[in-house]
Design an enzyme around this catalytic site. Sequence first.
Site, PDB file in Angstrom:
ATOM      1  N   HIS A  63      20.069  29.726  -3.644  1.00  0.00           N
ATOM      2  CA  HIS A  63      19.833  28.311  -3.960  1.00  0.00           C
ATOM      3  C   HIS A  63      20.942  27.752  -4.843  1.00  0.00           C
ATOM      4  CE1 HIS A  63      16.700  24.993  -4.679  1.00  0.00           C
ATOM      5  NE2 HIS A  63      17.802  24.596  -5.293  1.00  0.00           N
ATOM      6  N   HIS A  65      23.721  24.048  -5.087  1.00  0.00           N
ATOM      7  CA  HIS A  65      24.081  22.724  -4.552  1.00  0.00           C
ATOM      8  C   HIS A  65      25.607  22.632  -4.570  1.00  0.00           C
ATOM      9  CE1 HIS A  65      19.954  20.878  -4.826  1.00  0.00           C
ATOM     10  NE2 HIS A  65      19.803  21.955  -5.594  1.00  0.00           N
ATOM     11  N   GLN A 158      17.880  14.470  -1.138  1.00  0.00           N
ATOM     12  CA  GLN A 158      17.800  14.354  -2.601  1.00  0.00           C
ATOM     13  C   GLN A 158      16.991  13.135  -3.073  1.00  0.00           C
ATOM     14  OE1 GLN A 158      19.472  16.250  -5.669  1.00  0.00           O
ATOM     15  NE2 GLN A 158      17.519  15.202  -5.968  1.00  0.00           N
ATOM     16  N   HIS A 216      12.474  21.823  -2.252  1.00  0.00           N
ATOM     17  CA  HIS A 216      12.392  21.625  -3.699  1.00  0.00           C
ATOM     18  C   HIS A 216      10.960  21.170  -3.944  1.00  0.00           C
ATOM     19  CE1 HIS A 216      16.742  21.769  -3.745  1.00  0.00           C
ATOM     20  NE2 HIS A 216      16.784  21.571  -5.039  1.00  0.00           N
ATOM     21  N   GLU A 219       9.282  20.339  -8.829  1.00  0.00           N
ATOM     22  CA  GLU A 219      10.245  20.572  -9.931  1.00  0.00           C
ATOM     23  C   GLU A 219      10.006  19.519 -11.002  1.00  0.00           C
ATOM     24  OE1 GLU A 219      14.436  20.136  -9.066  1.00  0.00           O
ATOM     25  OE2 GLU A 219      15.022  21.284 -10.827  1.00  0.00           O
ATOM     26  N   ASP A 315      21.265  27.530  -8.819  1.00  0.00           N
ATOM     27  CA  ASP A 315      20.967  26.111  -8.636  1.00  0.00           C
ATOM     28  C   ASP A 315      22.195  25.215  -8.813  1.00  0.00           C
ATOM     29  OD1 ASP A 315      19.267  24.060  -7.904  1.00  0.00           O
ATOM     30  OD2 ASP A 315      18.280  23.885  -9.838  1.00  0.00           O
ATOM     31  N   TRP A 321      23.249  18.017 -13.194  1.00  0.00           N
ATOM     32  CA  TRP A 321      21.987  18.549 -13.704  1.00  0.00           C
ATOM     33  C   TRP A 321      22.179  19.615 -14.757  1.00  0.00           C
ATOM     34  CZ3 TRP A 321      23.010  17.331  -8.630  1.00  0.00           C
ATOM     35  CH2 TRP A 321      22.248  16.286  -8.086  1.00  0.00           C
TER      36      TRP A 321
HETATM   37  N1  17E Z   1      18.693  18.336  -7.261  1.00  0.00           N
HETATM   38  C1  17E Z   1      17.398  18.511  -7.606  1.00  0.00           C
HETATM   39  O1  17E Z   1      16.518  17.786  -7.115  1.00  0.00           O
HETATM   40  N2  17E Z   1      17.081  19.483  -8.484  1.00  0.00           N
HETATM   41  C2  17E Z   1      18.017  20.253  -9.008  1.00  0.00           C
HETATM   42  N3  17E Z   1      17.666  21.215  -9.872  1.00  0.00           N
HETATM   43  C3  17E Z   1      19.384  20.075  -8.652  1.00  0.00           C
HETATM   44  C4  17E Z   1      19.679  19.101  -7.768  1.00  0.00           C
HETATM   45  C5  17E Z   1      20.450  20.953  -9.240  1.00  0.00           C
HETATM   46 FE   FE2 Z   2      17.948  22.784  -6.451  1.00  0.00          FE
END
Ligand code: 17E
Ligand code: FE2
Length: 432
Positions: A63, A65, A158, A216, A219, A315, A321
């Site tokens: 995982h 980006h 996203q 995702h 989170e 990540d 982030w």
């Molecule tokens: N995008 C997201 O939704 N969550 C993250 N932890 C990262 C990007 C890095």
């Molecule tokens: Fe992520």
Amino acid sequence: MTESLSAICNARLPGQAGLFRLPITAGRFGAPQAQSHSKPQPVGEGEFDAAGQLVTAPFVEPHIHLDAALTAGEPRWNRSGTLFEGIECWSERKPMLTRDDVVGRAEQTLKLFAAHGIQYVRTHVDVTDPSLVALDAMLEVRERVRDAVDLQIVAFPQEGILSFPDGQALMADALERGADVVGGIPHFEFTRDYGVESVKILMDLAERHDRLVDVHCDEIDDPESRFLEVLAAEALARDYGRRVSASHTCAMHAYNNAYCSRLFRLLTKSGLRFVALPTENLHLQGRFDGYPKRRGVTRVPELLDAGLKVAFGQDSIRDPWYPMGNGNLLRTLDVGLHACHMLGMDRIESALELITDNGAAVMNLPEYGIGEGLPARCVVLNGESPYEVLLNQTPVRASIRDGRVLVQRRPETPEVAGWPDSPAGGALHANR
Ligand code: 17E
Ligand code: FE2
């Protein structure tokens, strides 16, 4: 790259006593041969000397980006340290993306990963961009790097599937262009109903295009964020669980135990796989808490004890982030074991599975491991046991791919000036 090796000698294998010779023919392993001596022996021409160190299958980064890698501070820094401000910063950086920008940063990051023994990478690529420039660039990168790394690309919405204009069509387009995995972000959709609907849409897309899924999921520290149960129920109903991963699942940290007990019944039935991102989520979560602050990392030991596969990932590498990251998964593993109360010796002894076998399970890798007939891919670590490897935290000594040496590092011995000649101290590998 170098000539193909004929064997790796003096290899210590996890959970097995003694040293092994791993023969290699046409880029694949033969059956491991136990060596008769317990001390490393001189090796022959064309053989690689693992010098009695632990040898495992290559590290797996399940995982990351890559499209956002190395953009921290552009065009501005994330001041609150929250996920949501990160998404805002990224949406300001997105219009500046070009093919060269994305290819350059992604390949620089992958080279860093290769140097740390990672040969398998799953990257999420933001497809909430009508130009899909990052996706096209990453599809190109997947081919350009294939001698060094197997790259899986997730079509990642996203800014939402239902909350971003044409989000659904962009997802479908991304899959048609060649993305390997269907992503999602239900906790970011405008409403709970959108979130639930987005999970159904992405599962439909995956079935229709015969793709893997990595969402995702939850989170957020909100204990009411319960999209994991939706994803697991959908996966179960479609008999798709082994092909579906839930990433982050931070809200599970905040769920009450009675709900978790009910949830785990569904999770084990569904066979879903999990990715925890401990460094990232320690940084992003808990931001709305006073003291005590939640850690925001999902329930890793509980998931493992329930027989579920959990992998650790990085990540981010210096993006909107998360400003840190150096490609070393041993750092992520160390932080994760601390955050999850996993420093009991039994957990330490099996810890490497979090960055090897379980990552391979998340990515559904068909030919992963050290065994007869499998591609001759492995890493030589710094230490004779997982405990020692974790204590050392040193980057891999070597990474071998299809019988060829991809990375090699000489072990370092620091010289401390004026130090007395001390008697032999405590053995690091006390457990062997
Ligand atoms: N995008 C997201 O939704 N969550 C993250 N932890 C990262 C990007 C890095
Ligand atoms: Fe992520």
